[in-house]
Design an enzyme around this catalytic site. Sequence first.
Site, PDB file in Angstrom:
ATOM      1  N   GLU A  77      41.192  29.762  36.022  1.00 47.02           N
ATOM      2  CA  GLU A  77      39.841  30.220  36.673  1.00 47.02           C
ATOM      3  C   GLU A  77      39.521  31.205  35.894  1.00 47.02           C
ATOM      4  OE1 GLU A  77      38.131  28.937  39.575  1.00 47.02           O
ATOM      5  OE2 GLU A  77      39.544  27.418  39.590  1.00 47.02           O
ATOM      6  N   CYS A 111      32.935  36.846  38.858  1.00 45.94           N
ATOM      7  CA  CYS A 111      33.207  35.813  37.637  1.00 45.94           C
ATOM      8  C   CYS A 111      31.938  34.957  37.561  1.00 45.94           C
ATOM      9  CB  CYS A 111      34.372  35.001  37.828  1.00 45.94           C
ATOM     10  SG  CYS A 111      34.670  34.183  39.345  1.00 45.94           S
TER      11      CYS A 111
END
Lengths: 485, 504
Positions: free
Chosen positions: A207, A241
């Site tokens: 990720e 993010c």
Amino acid sequence: MEREVQRVRQAFLSGRSRSLRFRLQQLEALRRMVQEREKDILAAIAADLCKSEFNAYSQEVITVLGEIDFMLENLPEWVTAKPVKKNLLTMLDEAYIQPQPLGVVLIIGAWNYPFVLTIQPLIGAIAAGNAVIIKPSELSENTAKIVAKLLPQYLDQDLYIVINGGVEETTELLKQRFDHVFYTGNTAVGKIVMEAAAKHLTPVTLELGGKSPCYVDKDCDLDIVCRRITWGKYMNCGQTCIAPDYILCEASLQSQIVWKIKETVKEFYGENIKESPDYERIINLRHFKRILSLLEGQKIAFGGETDEATRYIAPTVLTDVDPKTKVMQEEIFGPILPIVPVKNVDEAIDFINEREKPLALYVFSHNHKLIKRMIDETSSGGVTGNDVIMHFMLNSLPFGGVGSSGMGAYHGKHSFDTFSHQRPCLLKSLKREGANKLRYPPNSQSKVDWGKFFLLKRFNKEKFGLLLLTFLGIVAAVLVKAGYY
Amino acid sequence: MNSGTSVCHSSSQTPPIWALIQGRGDHPSKGTREHWKRIDPFQDTLRRLREAFKSGRTRSAEFRAAQLQGLGRFLQENKQLLQDALAQDLHKSAFEADVSEIITTQNEVDYALKNLQAWMKDEPGSTNLFMKLDSVFIRKEPFGLVLIIAPWNYPVNLVLVPLVGALAAGNCVVLKPSEISQGTEKVVAEVLPRYLDQSCFAVVLGGPQETGQLLEHKFDYIFFTGSPRVGKIVMTAAAKHLTPVTLELGGKNPCYVDDSCDPQTVANRVAWFRYFNAGQTCVAPDYVLCSPEMQERLLPALQSTITRFYGDDPQSSPNLGRIINQKQFQRLRALLGCGHVAIGGQSDESDCYIAPTVLVDVQETEPVMQEEIFGPILPIVNVRSVDEAIEFINRREKPLALYAFSNSSQVVNQMLERTSSGGFAGNDGFLYVSLLSVPLGGVGHSGMGRYHGKFTFDTFSHHRTCLLAPSGLEKLKEIRYPPYTDWNQQLLRWGMGPKSCTLL
């Protein structure tokens, strides 16, 4: 390090983690941990990121509780074998897919949402029946410590362990062999993790991140748009993010956007932003300086104030940003919002496609056709149209990147699937060997034809299939009677 | 996203990829990396394909269906050519060629054509309270430029079945067939491109050197079928570009035979799957685990089966394949020296022929039990119980397939529950590979990822979560904005909370 991993592997080999009952018990224990020690957890997160307890709760703890409940509710169904469609050759057999644990999973957490980004994958790994080694980020020290302290108090101490440490410890850890490695972090380290995993043929979920673009069309309600962008951008001081990294819009919209964001910032954080309990700080001095350097040579429309002592950077907006400058070369991960003017949506799409695939893509417009076009002509991990961040919240949908923003996905059932091996099983009987004679050599053309017949049809609900089934049932009965078995 | 967890990366002088593939990682390479870079034969092809992908040509359902139809026509119009090539490469009989390669691939093409629209459709998702009014779906997107590296043992199936999924998913494809199965390689390189849109598809040829060079380039997905050793090299190369991979590898597939079985039935089934394609099958039963008593009964049954299948002189049987090349032949012939030959054991170098063989009294440490056999040799290892068999299996790497023969479903289930493998079959061989509804893939050293049927389409697609919020209804979202009053906090906790849905 090797001994620790061996210990966990032995615990897994004991078979303890596999029963549904055990998995549910551990998840319930985890839930109790989060509820009973909420204060400690929130305090740790607050200490790491100067985050208010409410923010820590609503951004991290609530997601963890939601995920655990979702697992508890659905796990009994997920662990069961799923029957599959058969063909004529296998119609009398049992065929299904059985999910099984992989073994020992390594979870490397990140520092920006240090609790949820470590615990949410853990939930999936436990649910899938694995043993887990957790390596929280050393940058979010307090959370790393509290996780190391609390987990052994609630969970099985041999199956789920926490290893804390910095670069050296992580490098050592990555030399060991795991059955899956789950990493949340940046692209550069993602490559190193995957390379280390390749030595053992270990599958990975990465990720990662990137620059998530945010296209603002002229046909939209700018008031609402700017509120949503402000919320998503400056939450956690931009250290998200999937924060909207930069805005793409027509030049004529810039000043309005700047004004509205400025107003919204005032509304959210007050006149004296430093005093707002809802505004966080940069994690450490290194990142503080890095983000500061991005401001060099830029046109600051508002914001730009900083305070090194407290690692405070004010919500900032930059206008007329040159795509070649530093702020447009790396993921900002801070409260700086560049606006890059583009002529139209065509240019915006080209701009996005010239760059690495981002983790998220945002597009604001009343024009649904335009939104559809944006989605059709670009690629990204995920998309939210007319809002930001929200696609992360859906635990029924996969969350992950593509290209340099990552590989694999998780959340909800996707976590369970990520950490399981879905094993196909075909169970035949030792009887009815007569039927197999068709496939054994010596071969002939007629056998080829029969082979085609059996393989090209699938056992399904169609009428023809039923007729065939009846016919074959008769054949089978005859064969049995004739004494083949 | 920046992570504080950074890692020391020692920059060592790694040999070029092609040298690693050849197994020459420790020797000085013939040419330097720089030398190969200068004469990169793939750059133009890859650039062309990338541009084609960018143009969006492969996205429409019509285009993809046309490609699949082209592939179908290729199979139908060149059946004889393919059978001849397979016969040339592996002495494959028409029956085996049809059943394991041509029909299987045709099946996949038809299945993909039939389901393409359904597979391409956005998948709807469900939401929680705060997003009930939004539109949520998963969009299936092609990755872009994908690379398929195929092996030599089923050179039609293992190159075309992944291709079906890659095309159906809308990617541009670079195909690297194995240079070892030369007959099929020729057909794939010269005939197949005529049936597909060549702006979006290319076949590249070559050995380890060329493959290594190819792997230095960036792809958006790499699908590799081959050995674990090369699988590691492929994944390491992919890591440099963060390219996701599917690795279909191999291992030693155990075949446990219980005392309760009828030896003849077991012999029929095991022999068929073992000697199919002269044993060169990644999911073939590699070795048998059984008691000494069962072994006594199994040996004559196996002999009887082998004679029935291939006659008294298997070398003259049209139904038995040959070893692909001298290198593999020599490797296999050396294995014949392990334990004792109970059945077969003959070989003929000039014909790359190895007789259907059964070995007994085999030690765990001998080569035949250390590497994947990939040939018509079946060692029998004695165990005294199913527990011992399970222990034996679990001491080793997870295999691609696991077989258990028993009349007792309890025993079969025990095997299933206490071991791990890519796939599992009770009382038969790899028949499950023919089911389009079942994925084929490994775990651990036998691989990662899976395919066949819809699973191939999914493998080559990025599943992109999309959420379309209504642009109005801002009032509902207000409560998520700071500053957070007590009332705000309560409502948010409740609304986002896990229990709120059940209340509605």
